[in-house]
Every structure is written in C-alpha cells, then in structure tokens.
Motif scaffolding. Structure first.
Motif, mmCIF file in Angstrom:
data_model
loop_
_atom_site.group_PDB
_atom_site.id
_atom_site.type_symbol
_atom_site.label_atom_id
_atom_site.label_comp_id
_atom_site.label_asym_id
_atom_site.label_seq_id
_atom_site.Cartn_x
_atom_site.Cartn_y
_atom_site.Cartn_z
ATOM 1 N N VAL A 113 -31.147 -19.245 -99.599
ATOM 2 C CA VAL A 113 -32.383 -19.975 -99.349
ATOM 3 C C VAL A 113 -33.492 -18.956 -99.126
ATOM 4 O O VAL A 113 -33.262 -17.904 -98.512
ATOM 5 C CB VAL A 113 -32.230 -20.936 -98.139
ATOM 6 N N LEU A 114 -34.664 -19.232 -99.688
ATOM 7 C CA LEU A 114 -35.797 -18.331 -99.496
ATOM 8 C C LEU A 114 -36.095 -18.198 -97.999
ATOM 9 O O LEU A 114 -36.123 -19.190 -97.267
ATOM 10 C CB LEU A 114 -37.037 -18.844 -100.218
ATOM 11 N N GLN A 115 -36.334 -16.982 -97.539
ATOM 12 C CA GLN A 115 -36.586 -16.749 -96.121
ATOM 13 C C GLN A 115 -37.804 -17.513 -95.616
ATOM 14 O O GLN A 115 -37.826 -17.938 -94.461
ATOM 15 C CB GLN A 115 -36.734 -15.249 -95.853
ATOM 16 N N VAL A 116 -38.800 -17.708 -96.462
ATOM 17 C CA VAL A 116 -40.007 -18.420 -96.024
ATOM 18 C C VAL A 116 -39.788 -19.937 -95.947
ATOM 19 O O VAL A 116 -40.606 -20.643 -95.362
ATOM 20 C CB VAL A 116 -41.215 -18.122 -96.939
ATOM 21 N N ASN A 117 -38.696 -20.427 -96.505
ATOM 22 C CA ASN A 117 -38.427 -21.872 -96.511
ATOM 23 C C ASN A 117 -37.679 -22.251 -95.230
ATOM 24 O O ASN A 117 -36.484 -22.557 -95.243
ATOM 25 C CB ASN A 117 -37.638 -22.264 -97.760
ATOM 26 N N GLU A 118 -38.413 -22.236 -94.120
ATOM 27 C CA GLU A 118 -37.800 -22.481 -92.817
ATOM 28 C C GLU A 118 -37.240 -23.894 -92.691
ATOM 29 O O GLU A 118 -36.226 -24.100 -92.035
ATOM 30 C CB GLU A 118 -38.810 -22.199 -91.705
ATOM 31 N N SER A 119 -37.886 -24.863 -93.314
ATOM 32 C CA SER A 119 -37.381 -26.235 -93.203
ATOM 33 C C SER A 119 -36.024 -26.366 -93.891
ATOM 34 O O SER A 119 -35.128 -27.042 -93.374
ATOM 35 C CB SER A 119 -38.385 -27.250 -93.751
ATOM 36 N N ALA A 120 -35.841 -25.714 -95.030
ATOM 37 C CA ALA A 120 -34.538 -25.758 -95.705
ATOM 38 C C ALA A 120 -33.485 -25.026 -94.870
ATOM 39 O O ALA A 120 -32.358 -25.509 -94.719
ATOM 40 C CB ALA A 120 -34.629 -25.155 -97.097
ATOM 41 N N ARG A 121 -33.843 -23.866 -94.317
ATOM 42 C CA ARG A 121 -32.891 -23.123 -93.485
ATOM 43 C C ARG A 121 -32.456 -23.973 -92.290
ATOM 44 O O ARG A 121 -31.263 -24.068 -91.992
ATOM 45 C CB ARG A 121 -33.501 -21.805 -93.011
ATOM 46 N N ARG A 122 -33.406 -24.618 -91.633
ATOM 47 C CA ARG A 122 -33.062 -25.476 -90.483
ATOM 48 C C ARG A 122 -32.194 -26.658 -90.927
ATOM 49 O O ARG A 122 -31.264 -27.048 -90.222
ATOM 50 C CB ARG A 122 -34.333 -25.964 -89.786
ATOM 51 N N LYS A 136 -32.871 -9.586 -100.597
ATOM 52 C CA LYS A 136 -34.320 -9.574 -100.764
ATOM 53 C C LYS A 136 -34.874 -10.994 -100.896
ATOM 54 O O LYS A 136 -34.493 -11.729 -101.805
ATOM 55 C CB LYS A 136 -34.691 -8.751 -101.992
ATOM 56 N N HIS A 137 -35.716 -11.381 -99.948
ATOM 57 C CA HIS A 137 -36.422 -12.663 -99.908
ATOM 58 C C HIS A 137 -35.524 -13.866 -99.582
ATOM 59 O O HIS A 137 -36.023 -14.980 -99.515
ATOM 60 C CB HIS A 137 -37.167 -12.958 -101.222
#
Length: 145
Positions: A113-122, A136-137
């Motif tokens: 998952v893209l690091q900036v996609n916090e909603s997907a990570r959560r 990377k990323h």
C-alpha cells in the motif's frame, strides 16, 4: 449483493479508469502529478486480465480485484473501488474472504500500500494486517491467519 466476474477485454479501459479514480490523489501526493502517459504505460505493462475480476454491487461494476495465488502466499495486488462505493463494506467483505482462504491454505496474505494512503493502511490494519516491511513509497502488509 457483492459478486465478482472475470474481466474481459472490454473491461481494460474501465479498469484503468477505476485505478485512476481510486489511486489518483495518492499518486499525485507521492510523485507530484498524474502523468497520464506514464500511468497508462505502467498499466499496460502490469494489467493481467486473466487475474483481474470486476467487483459488482447488485450487478453494477464498482471496482477491480486482482489476487495472485502463489505457492508461498496469497498476494492481493489490487483492490480498487470507485470513490462513491468506498466505505460501504465492499472491501471488507472481499478482504475477509481472502483472509479465510489464507487461513484455509495456511498461507500469509500479503499486499503493498502506498505510504501516503493512510486510510487504506488503517483499513488493512483494522482487518488484522500488519506492516512487515517498507519498500520505496510502499508498506508491505501481511496477515498471518
């Protein structure tokens, strides 16, 4: 009702559209812009119709799912939903089905998952996946049933 159907040749452009709508903001945040030509070329190189399924809600296409069933893991390479169909439990249903398959086969379920996609990570963390590496990323997330 959520169903899956095999992607057809006619679904290719729609699958790209879904990816752009689902990931566009995060691509811009990561790389500074959505470079249409570069994104299309990357999509063309990585799109695997035989592994892609169209997610339907009440027979309406709402997203794409691509799962690579490997000998040592189940790899969720894509779960994209059009923004208007996000946060309605569709992704949760599909992810829980994949977790059940992983438990049954005694394999880890893994994704990036893209690091900036916090909603997907959560979202993935709420479903029991944990960050096991960084590339990377991206975060690599894994579920061990």
């Amino acid at each position: 009702m959520i169903t899956l159907r095999q992607a057809t040749t006619e679904d290719r452009d729609w699958a790209y559209f879904v990816k752009k709508k689902a990931l566009g903001l995060y691509v811009v945040e990561t790389w500074g812009a959505w470079y249409e030509r570069i994104q299309w070329e990357f999509f063309e190189q990585t799109y695997q119709q035989s592994l892609t399924q169209i997610i339907c809600q009440d027979q309406t296409p709402v997203g794409t799912l691509r799962v690579e069933r490997r000998t040592d893991e189940i790899f969720l390479s894509e779960l994209y939903l059009l923004p208007t169909f996000q946060n309605q439990g569709i992704g949760s249903v599909l992810l829980e089905q994949l977790k059940a398959e992983a438990r049954q086969r005694a394999l880890p379920l893994q994704l990036t998952v893209l690091q900036v996609n916090e909603s997907a990570r959560r979202f993935y963390e709420r479903h029991g996946l944990v960050c096991t590496a960084e590339i990377k990323h991206h975060y690599v997330m894994t579920y061990h049933g």
